[in-house]
Write a protein that holds these residues in place. Structure first.
Motif, PDB file in Angstrom:
ATOM      1  N   ASP A   6       0.863  -1.183   0.000  1.00 35.15           N
ATOM      2  CA  ASP A   6       0.000   0.000   0.000  1.00 35.15           C
ATOM      3  C   ASP A   6       0.898   1.232   0.000  1.00 35.15           C
ATOM      4  O   ASP A   6       1.008   1.951   0.994  1.00 35.15           O
ATOM      5  N   PHE A   7       1.554   1.461  -1.127  1.00 41.92           N
ATOM      6  CA  PHE A   7       2.562   2.510  -1.151  1.00 41.92           C
ATOM      7  C   PHE A   7       1.947   3.892  -0.927  1.00 41.92           C
ATOM      8  O   PHE A   7       2.546   4.737  -0.261  1.00 41.92           O
ATOM      9  N   GLN A   8       0.760   4.104  -1.471  1.00 44.25           N
ATOM     10  CA  GLN A   8       0.135   5.427  -1.300  1.00 44.25           C
ATOM     11  C   GLN A   8      -0.154   5.702   0.176  1.00 44.25           C
ATOM     12  O   GLN A   8       0.102   6.793   0.686  1.00 44.25           O
ATOM     13  N   GLY A   9      -0.676   4.686   0.858  1.00 42.28           N
ATOM     14  CA  GLY A   9      -0.979   4.842   2.280  1.00 42.28           C
ATOM     15  C   GLY A   9       0.295   5.130   3.066  1.00 42.28           C
ATOM     16  O   GLY A   9       0.326   6.007   3.946  1.00 42.28           O
ATOM     17  N   PHE A  10       1.354   4.409   2.731  1.00 43.90           N
ATOM     18  CA  PHE A  10       2.640   4.586   3.413  1.00 43.90           C
ATOM     19  C   PHE A  10       3.186   5.992   3.134  1.00 43.90           C
ATOM     20  O   PHE A  10       3.636   6.700   4.045  1.00 43.90           O
ATOM     21  N   ALA A  11       3.099   6.397   1.873  1.00 45.98           N
ATOM     22  CA  ALA A  11       3.606   7.718   1.487  1.00 45.98           C
ATOM     23  C   ALA A  11       2.835   8.818   2.228  1.00 45.98           C
ATOM     24  O   ALA A  11       3.433   9.800   2.696  1.00 45.98           O
ATOM     25  N   ASN A  12       1.535   8.654   2.359  1.00 44.19           N
ATOM     26  CA  ASN A  12       0.742   9.670   3.069  1.00 44.19           C
ATOM     27  C   ASN A  12       1.215   9.810   4.507  1.00 44.19           C
ATOM     28  O   ASN A  12       1.343  10.909   5.045  1.00 44.19           O
ATOM     29  N   GLU A  13       1.472   8.669   5.108  1.00 45.35           N
ATOM     30  CA  GLU A  13       1.925   8.672   6.505  1.00 45.35           C
ATOM     31  C   GLU A  13       3.291   9.353   6.616  1.00 45.35           C
ATOM     32  O   GLU A  13       3.540  10.133   7.530  1.00 45.35           O
ATOM     33  N   LEU A  14       4.196   9.073   5.665  1.00 49.04           N
ATOM     34  CA  LEU A  14       5.522   9.698   5.699  1.00 49.04           C
ATOM     35  C   LEU A  14       5.412  11.214   5.510  1.00 49.04           C
ATOM     36  O   LEU A  14       6.136  11.983   6.145  1.00 49.04           O
ATOM     37  N   GLU A  15       4.500  11.619   4.654  1.00 50.05           N
ATOM     38  CA  GLU A  15       4.308  13.066   4.454  1.00 50.05           C
ATOM     39  C   GLU A  15       3.848  13.729   5.737  1.00 50.05           C
ATOM     40  O   GLU A  15       4.294  14.827   6.082  1.00 50.05           O
ATOM     41  N   ARG A  16       2.966  13.044   6.440  1.00 48.20           N
ATOM     42  CA  ARG A  16       2.456  13.588   7.703  1.00 48.20           C
ATOM     43  C   ARG A  16       3.618  13.742   8.695  1.00 48.20           C
ATOM     44  O   ARG A  16       3.803  14.792   9.307  1.00 48.20           O
ATOM     45  N   ILE A  17       4.439  12.701   8.799  1.00 47.22           N
ATOM     46  CA  ILE A  17       5.587  12.743   9.711  1.00 47.22           C
ATOM     47  C   ILE A  17       6.540  13.871   9.286  1.00 47.22           C
ATOM     48  O   ILE A  17       7.021  14.652  10.109  1.00 47.22           O
ATOM     49  N   PHE A  18       6.769  13.971   7.988  1.00 53.29           N
ATOM     50  CA  PHE A  18       7.703  14.976   7.458  1.00 53.29           C
ATOM     51  C   PHE A  18       7.249  16.383   7.856  1.00 53.29           C
ATOM     52  O   PHE A  18       8.065  17.217   8.287  1.00 53.29           O
ATOM     53  N   GLU A  19       5.945  16.631   7.724  1.00 54.31           N
ATOM     54  CA  GLU A  19       5.439  17.971   8.049  1.00 54.31           C
ATOM     55  C   GLU A  19       5.556  18.255   9.551  1.00 54.31           C
ATOM     56  O   GLU A  19       5.839  19.380   9.952  1.00 54.31           O
ATOM     57  N   GLN A  20       5.342  17.237  10.360  1.00 59.43           N
ATOM     58  CA  GLN A  20       5.505  17.434  11.815  1.00 59.43           C
ATOM     59  C   GLN A  20       6.958  17.782  12.131  1.00 59.43           C
ATOM     60  O   GLN A  20       7.252  18.688  12.909  1.00 59.43           O
ATOM     61  N   VAL A  21       7.869  17.039  11.507  1.00 57.33           N
ATOM     62  CA  VAL A  21       9.298  17.224  11.810  1.00 57.33           C
ATOM     63  C   VAL A  21       9.777  18.595  11.314  1.00 57.33           C
ATOM     64  O   VAL A  21      10.655  19.213  11.918  1.00 57.33           O
TER      65      VAL A  21
END
Ligand code: GLU
Length: 720
Positions: free
Chosen positions: A134-149
């Motif tokens: 589920d690459f899209q789901g994973f990518a969305n989660e990474l984007e969320r983490i990236f914005e927090q960081v």
């Protein structure tokens, strides 16, 4: 529930209904027996074609084909796909000049030709069998983490090398890139900005030295213990070796070993065809750059002359280290420490961006084979040794803490780069120049921390599916199917051992499937007395909150199941425990006899398919079709994907299933057809499509019978 990942605008029923066909020669779509398929066809290629031919018009939309790659995270510039997609684009361009309609479609012959030379990669993409499904789901989660960081503005760029001391907006640069071992790619923020690799060159120099000399020789000159001191500390171990190759002294030593064998065999100033000692340093650096290029998927790294010069001007500490090691006789013979120091600093001044460095990390994650070229760059043992030392020594004085909390091999550099390897999954690179007092990128550490909080990537995380963290190696539908349906199957079969072991892994005894059916419903329906007793005990057990009367899609409780199937002694047992009837209107189970006789085949991925249909996840349905999973397959209640797509009103999935030749009137445990489901839930468009394709139902929902309500009758039925 709306389709989760499908980006198509849903088309109206009439246009879909007229678009789909199930002509006799292609009935049963991607899952027919081989003899129903066109003669001379390669079944593997044909299965992919049919899975992507949504409406069975004997052509695949180019857009759908391209979207498959985007969905799994493969880029259109992926070298491996280049030929296949290039060929198609050429044909489409030619066709475009003739007619408009055909511009959108790929014929069977063109499709075969395009995929033939790349069949394994394309098959895995179409089937969704990449390491991160589920690459899209994973990518969305990474984007969320990236914005927090990104909000984290702590720390400051390194200042002991003047060229690294970025100011203003440059100091706030922030990039992240990911490359999986299947070449799935994601880039965020400043992922294309180049930076000097600094200490992230150390693992690579170590690998090169290992490849040239083997571990035994290399470790005669450098240890493999954490130093417990700063990265540029003037200290050696008890055997007068640098502690490990991940700190400055150790990396200067591995640099001293690189190319040393060649040098010893060179003849000075040779002009007679023998290799010439003059120019040896240049050739050595070229060779190192070539190795980096291979690690980057044959893309060229850069070199920063200004960083090199800046570092050389301020390299007192590294000179001190080298003199100290020479005084201790730590170097091999023939080593010129000035030459070695320059070479070491040149390696630190190689420039990459996050995108390239993520491929380097992915090559390490992939045991030394570059995922985007398929070329072996390092031996597996070399990579294993390197990852071991990155795990224990890669993050300066934070290495122990990093191993404890994050648990992944990683290496950071004073330019703010962090290279992180998730073995057998992916490589990451995070770059942000602000460093903490130990020299690690503040945002790099923050990102890693959040990454392993969200996903089970810590090397000692529980890798099985029951961890509370997400496992990106599995798609969410797989997880649901495993957690819910396996428990329900076990209950329906009376497998108490499996139930207990699932519960110990924190699977919820009250879990419910897409029809809100629970383990207790199925245990009651199938007369599994000891399982029902077990759940009654669970319900009455202090501290457990198991409801004995959950209601399924039809409003029925487990007691209704027992009544409906006429299990008299179970009825008694449940009623004694306080179970009550629901108001289940299932239909007439007598009509279901035919359904059971049909006993549709179950396949290992039945549950996933039905979940996907119930969620309207057309991408997942297509992927399962491409794997050859029969679309008519049914679960423990004889429910099929078509039932669930109809019940939830997912028109596109309904049309897809019909177009793939699945019978439209399967009956479930209670005799309901998909049309019953569509009518009951008021999905008129779906009902219309089903009727157009021969959909029938036992009776309209308005006259649905309530499950047999009379206990006496049920008991009599059981006795009969
Ligand atoms: N070139 C830097 C030095 O030798 C590398 C330091 C680092 O990134 O840890 O000081």
């Amino acid at each position: 529930m709306p389709g989760r990942r499908e980006q198509n605008t849903p088309r109206v029923a009439s246009s879909l209904a007229s678009a789909i066909s199930a002509s006799p020669d292609v009935r049963n779509g991607g899952h027919a027996s081989a003899d129903a398929w066109p003669i001379g066809v390669d079944l593997r290629e044909e299965r992919l074609f049919r899975a992507l031919d949504d409406d069975n018009d004997q052509a695949v939309r180019l857009r759908d084909f391209e979207r498959v790659f985007a969905e799994v995270g493969l880029k259109s510039h992926d070298k491996r796909l280049h030929d296949s997609l290039g060929l198609l684009k050429h044909r489409i361009e030619t066709a475009r000049q003739v007619t408009d309609e055909i511009t959108l479609k790929i014929s069977r012959t063109d499709f075969y030709q395009a995929i033939r030379h790349n069949i394994l990669l394309i098959e895995r993409a179409v089937q969704g069998r990449m390491v991160i499904p589920d690459f899209q789901g994973f990518a969305n989660e990474l984007e969320r983490i990236f914005e927090q960081v990104r909000q984290n503005k702590a720390g400051a760029p390194a200042d002991y090398i003047p060229q690294l001391n970025l100011q203003g907006a440059a100091a706030d640069s922030f990039g992240m890139a990911l490359c999986s071992i299947d070449g799935q790619r994601l880039s965020l923020g400043d992922a294309k900005e180049f930076f000097s690799v600094q200490s992230t060159s150390k693992p690579i120099s170590y690998c090169i030295a290992l490849e040239e000399h083997g571990a035994e020789t290399v470790h005669r000159f450098v240890g493999r213990e954490p130093s417990g001191a700063g990265f540029n500390e003037i200290a050696l171990d008890k055997a007068d070796r640098p502690h490990n190759p991940m700190i400055n002294a150790g990396a200067i030593m591995t640099c001293a070993l690189i190319g040393l064998g060649d040098k010893e065999t060179l003849s000075p100033g040779s002009h007679d065809g023998l290799a010439d000692a003059r120019g040896w340093s240049g050739r050595r650096f070229d060779n190192v750059m070539k190795r980096w290029a291979k690690l980057c998927g044959n893309d060229l790294p850069r070199f920063s002359t200004s960083v090199f010069l800046s570092e050389r001007e301020t390299a007192d500490r590294n000179y001190a280290l080298a003199y100290f090691m020479r005084e201790k006789n730590a170097f091999p013979n023939n080593v010129d420490i000035h030459d070695v120091l320059e070479f070491y600093m040149q390696c630190c001044a190689i420039e990459l961006n996050c995108e390239l460095m993520s491929i380097v990390a992915a090559t390490l994650a992939n045991g030394g084979i570059c995922p985007v070229t398929g070329e072996r760059v390092f031996r597996t043992e070399t990579v294993r040794n390197c990852l071991s030392l990155m795990s224990s020594c890669g993050m300066y004085d934070f290495s122990g803490e990093f191993a404890f909390t994050i648990g992944l091999p990683a290496k950071s550099g004073v330019s703010g780069a962090v290279m992180v390897v998730v073995p057998n999954v992916a490589g990451f690179c995070i770059w942000s120049p602000r460093l903490d007092e130990l020299g690690n990128s503040v945002r790099g550490i923050d990102f890693c921390q959040r990454l392993v909080n969200a996903f089970n990537f810590h090397s000692l995380d529980d890798l099985s599916w029951h961890s509370s963290k997400k496992d990106p190696r599995m798609n969410p539908i797989q997880v649901k199917a495993r957690q819910v349906n396996e428990l329900i199957w076990a209950a329906s079969k009376g497998d108490l051992g499996a139930i207990q072991s699932q519960l110990q892994r924190d699977v919820d005894a009250a879990c419910a499937d897409y029809d809100l059916r629970t383990p207790l419903h199925l245990a009651a329906a199938e007369d599994q007395r000891h399982v029902v007793q077990f759940f009654i005990d669970e319900a009455t057990h202090q501290g457990r909150n198991l409801d004995l009367n959950p209601k399924d899609r039809w409003g029925g409780t487990p007691l209704d199941d027992a009544y409906l199937q006429g299990h008299a002694s179970l009825i008694e047992l449940l009623e004694k425990a306080g179970a009550i009837r629901g108001d289940g209107t299932y239909g007439n189970s007598d009509d279901a006899a035919g359904a059971k006789a049909q006993a549709l085949l179950d396949s290992p991925k039945t549950d996933e398919l039905i979940w996907a249909a119930s969620l309207g996840d057309i991408v997942a349905v297509r992927r399962l079709a491409a794997q050859g999973i029969p679309l008519e397959t049914a679960d423990y209640d004889y429910r099929t994907a078509l039932h669930l797509a109809a019940a939830e009103g997912h028109l596109e999935v309904v049309c897809y299933i019909i177009a793939h030749g699945v019978p439209v009137n399967p009956t479930d445990r209670w005799g309901n057809t998909p049309l019953n489901d569509a009518i009951r839930h008021g999905h008129d468009e779906v009902a219309e499509v089903l009727r157009t394709h021969g959909g029938a139902c036992r009776e309209e929902e308005t006259s649905m019978m309530r499950a047999k309500t009379d206990p006496a009758e049920a008991r009599m039925a059981a006795e009969r």
